[in-house]
Scaffold this motif. Structure first.
Motif, mmCIF file in Angstrom:
data_model
loop_
_atom_site.group_PDB
_atom_site.id
_atom_site.type_symbol
_atom_site.label_atom_id
_atom_site.label_comp_id
_atom_site.label_asym_id
_atom_site.label_seq_id
_atom_site.Cartn_x
_atom_site.Cartn_y
_atom_site.Cartn_z
ATOM 1 N N ARG A 29 -5.137 -5.148 -1.476
ATOM 2 C CA ARG A 29 -4.039 -4.229 -1.213
ATOM 3 C C ARG A 29 -3.042 -4.320 -2.360
ATOM 4 O O ARG A 29 -2.997 -5.320 -3.092
ATOM 5 C CB ARG A 29 -3.353 -4.522 0.120
ATOM 6 C CG ARG A 29 -2.698 -5.888 0.234
ATOM 7 C CD ARG A 29 -1.987 -6.037 1.567
ATOM 8 N NE ARG A 29 -1.467 -7.386 1.767
ATOM 9 C CZ ARG A 29 -0.727 -7.746 2.803
ATOM 10 N NH1 ARG A 29 -0.416 -6.854 3.733
ATOM 11 N NH2 ARG A 29 -0.298 -8.977 2.927
ATOM 12 N N GLY A 62 -4.222 0.616 5.651
ATOM 13 C CA GLY A 62 -4.747 0.712 4.305
ATOM 14 C C GLY A 62 -5.156 2.142 3.989
ATOM 15 O O GLY A 62 -4.402 3.084 4.190
ATOM 16 N N ASN A 65 0.815 -1.224 0.000
ATOM 17 C CA ASN A 65 0.000 0.000 0.000
ATOM 18 C C ASN A 65 0.845 1.269 0.000
ATOM 19 O O ASN A 65 0.511 2.250 0.663
ATOM 20 C CB ASN A 65 -0.962 0.008 1.191
ATOM 21 C CG ASN A 65 -2.069 -1.016 1.050
ATOM 22 O OD1 ASN A 65 -2.538 -1.290 -0.049
ATOM 23 N ND2 ASN A 65 -2.477 -1.596 2.164
#
Length: 674
Positions: A635, A435, A245
């Protein structure tokens, strides 16, 4: 101290049980836990003991996020884990570990003396922060992370005094050394020694490395990271560690003369937003873009709660960030907050504000006077903070920009905070455990839980290794007990040759005219150029066309640096920093490109439609790609290869089911602890 002779240069070699990189909340905590768990030879490597984000940053009320510890509201490890997991792109195992370790880590800090407030019965009363369904947040004031760092440092100092730990201050980690694919130490530059023939190079060998360097703070020109913090995400990625990420950041409004978030009461005091053009003309610009001045002020008030730029708050408070960006980059103006005079919309009092803003200010006793007097009423510490740094908000305007503040991604780690390189761990902002959305303050919890779990795993492995007769010591593995050339020495030789090929030398500085003739730039000039372009095209507003062009340029520099950089007169430190920045930027741009192609705008990134930059004269004239269907279970992962960076998506695992039967857990615990 042992020595290696490489290319006729003698390089000192030191051996430790574990090396920790970084002197922030994560680094000091990791080293302290390692010593507490029985390690007797721990090194903490830091380019500057008093530098870094933890010690030198904060906000109007810096938040620490933890499990609820007051009142009658229901909360649980499971519920907190689900909250962290729901931030999208978050692996359920790390979310569960952060929730499970929350209370233990928080109470360590409280017992060390961090002044988290309690009521008279001892409850750690909390409040709600962003993306928080409970009241899990607490704060020790604007300098929460500084207090944490100071108390953890004091605890580690006791281990220093008894010889269990050593802080190598002024040492910059520039390469991770590996043996059979496993991290076995570091190559460092001792900064005060880098003018010597050996470039100040030092080798540190260990069974494990815990990387707590913070996020890649050096990637952006518009940055609220403290000037002393650069981050070193590229170095572990060059060693084979994957990123997770890397495209996910937090951007928000911050002052630029003294780098500080202007969130919370700085916005709730309702300052004037002023831009100044090249002729020195002032413009109070926000009312031009809203249906009424009062609507603009309600958006400003919400910036206190909703400080990070967020596409889901368009239209809404995040319009303010976009308009600041527009004033600076599209109109070429400088932007300020003015606390000296009231903004347009308050001429008839506060009745025209949204109910939320009006009630808040009324309850705070801050419905009159100037923005300065309202700020003084609600948060006098916020005023004193700037005064301590030479800025008097009663006398001068505060220059601001939309700045990078935190990377929610980082190095890919498992539930023990080990990266994809065995023996290399990462904690704090260096670890990619978040995230898109995370509760405010959860990063501070992650520094403590992640470094604790890494320390525990390192110690458990070392204990198991000690029971295996055929396992060699780190000294033998790395060649200090054998007359052979170990792989680590070959890696050091490669780094030394790289410096020599670049012409790195403090003694041979070329004139500006000579540089212009060759078209090459110094490492410092290249780094400034790269940061400027990232802020322009790859921050909260992203152009995929520009990102692709930037990625190609950065990748070419990374692979052919000698064609771009003139390192005469430059220290080894500046050459390695440039290498790190190029590696990190290549990886970040790769992740941004894939994310933009796959999901368009989301989280902190507004992705412009192909064709680029439409002048922002109102929201309706900015052509951008809206958020595509939810991909919360995905992700982006990234690795560096010889020709650049490669990114791909992976489905994250949910919060795991686990055995809650005590006898079974106890048996498993005894087995793991043996």
């Amino acid at each position: 101290m042992a020595e290696w002779k490489i290319n006729g240069i003698t390089i000192p070699v030191l051996c430790f049980d574990t090396i920790v990189v970084g002197s922030g909340c994560a680094g000091f905590n990791g080293a302290d836990w390692l010593c507490s768990l029985g390690q007797k030879n721990v090194a903490l490597v830091t380019e500057g003991r008093n530098l870094g984000t933890s010690r030198n940053t904060g906000s109007d009320k810096q938040t620490y996020y933890k499990l609820s510890l007051s009142g009658g509201g229901a909360d649980s490890v499971e519920e907190m884990a689900e909250t962290l997991y729901s931030g999208s792109g978050v692996d359920g195992e790390t979310a569960l570990a952060e929730a499970a370790g929350s209370v233990r880590s928080f109470m360590k800090l409280a017992n060390l003396g961090v002044p988290f407030p309690t009521n008279r019965f001892g409850e750690y009363v909390g409040y709600k922060t962003d993306h928080d369904p409970r009241q899990r947040a607490t704060s020790a004031g604007p300098l929460t992370s500084r207090f944490m760092t100071e108390k953890l440092e004091a605890s580690l100092t006791k281990w220093e005094a008894c010889g269990a730990a050593e802080v190598l201050d002024g040492w910059l980690a520039v390469r991770i050394l590996k043996e059979k694919g496993r991290a076995c130490g570091l190559l460092c530059v001792e900064r005060k020694e880098q003018e010597k023939q050996d470039y100040g190079l030092r080798v540190l060998l260990a069974d494990a490395v815990l990387w707590c360097s913070g996020g890649p703070a050096g990637l952006y020109e518009d940055s609220v990271y403290p000037l002393g913090h650069q981050g070193m995400t590229g170095i572990p990625m060059l060693a084979g560690a994957q990123g997770a990420n890397l495209q996910e950041w937090q951007y928000g409004l911050a002052s630029v003369k003294f780098r500080w978030n202007v969130s919370g009461t700085y916005q709730q005091a309702l300052p004037r937003y002023v831009s100044v053009d090249k002729e020195g003309q002032e413009h109070e610009f926000l009312p031009e873009y809203f249906d009424s001045p009062e609507e603009a002020l309600s958006a400003v008030f919400l910036k206190g709660y909703q400080w990070p730029f967020d596409i889901r708050k368009l239209p809404g408070s995040s319009v303010v960030d976009m308009l600041v960006y527009h004033q600076k980059y599209d109109l070429g103006r400088r932007v300020y907050l003015d606390f000296r005079k009231n903004p347009s919309g308050l001429e008839q009092g506060f009745e025209g504000l949204s109910q939320e803003a009006r009630v808040y200010l009324e309850k705070s006793g801050a419905v009159g006077g100037t923005p300065y007097s309202r700020l003084e009423k609600m948060n006098p510490q916020a005023i004193e903070l700037y005064r301590a740094h030479g800025i008097d908000l009663a006398e001068e305007m505060l220059e601001i920009s939309v700045c990078a503040q935190h990377q929610n991604g980082g190095l890919r780690v498992d539930s023990d905070w080990q990266t994809t390189v065995p023996g290399l761990y990462a904690a704090g902002e260096a670890a990619g455990t978040f995230g898109i959305y995370r509760p405010g303050g959860s990063a501070l919890n992650s520094t403590q839980v992640g470094s604790m779990r890494a320390a525990e795993h390192i110690v458990r492995r070392r204990r198991r290794k000690a029971g295996v007769a055929e396992e060699k010591s780190i000294s033998a593995v790395c060649g200090l007990e054998e007359p052979v050339c170990p792989p680590a020495a070959v890696q050091v030789e490669e780094a030394l040759n790289w410096l020599m090929n670049l012409g790195c030398s403090l003694a041979e500085k070329k004139s500006q005219e000579e540089r212009q003739e060759s078209s090459k730039k110094s490492p410092a000039e290249l780094r400034r150029m790269l940061r400027r372009e990232m802020s322009r095209y790859a921050a909260e507003l992203r152009s995929l066309d520009e990102i692709r062009a930037l990625k190609e340029q950065t990748c070419n520099m990374l692979n052919h640096l000698q064609d771009y950089a003139d390192c005469s007169g430059s220290s080894p430190e500046h050459c390695f920093r440039l290498l790190d920045q190029l590696a990190a930027q290549t990886a970040v741009l790769s992740a941004m490109e894939l994310s933009g192609e796959r999901w368009s705008s989301r989280g902190s990134a507004l992705v412009l439609e192909s064709g680029g930059r439409v002048p922002c004269t109102g929201l309706e004239s900015l052509a951008y790609a809206p958020e595509r269907p939810d991909a919360s279970n995905q992700r982006v992962l990234t690795r560096l290869e010889e020709q650049g960076a490669v990114s791909w998506t992976e489905e994250v695992r949910p919060v795991p089911e686990r055995d809650q039967w005590f006898e079974t857990v106890w048996a498993d615990y005894r087995e793991r602890m043996e």
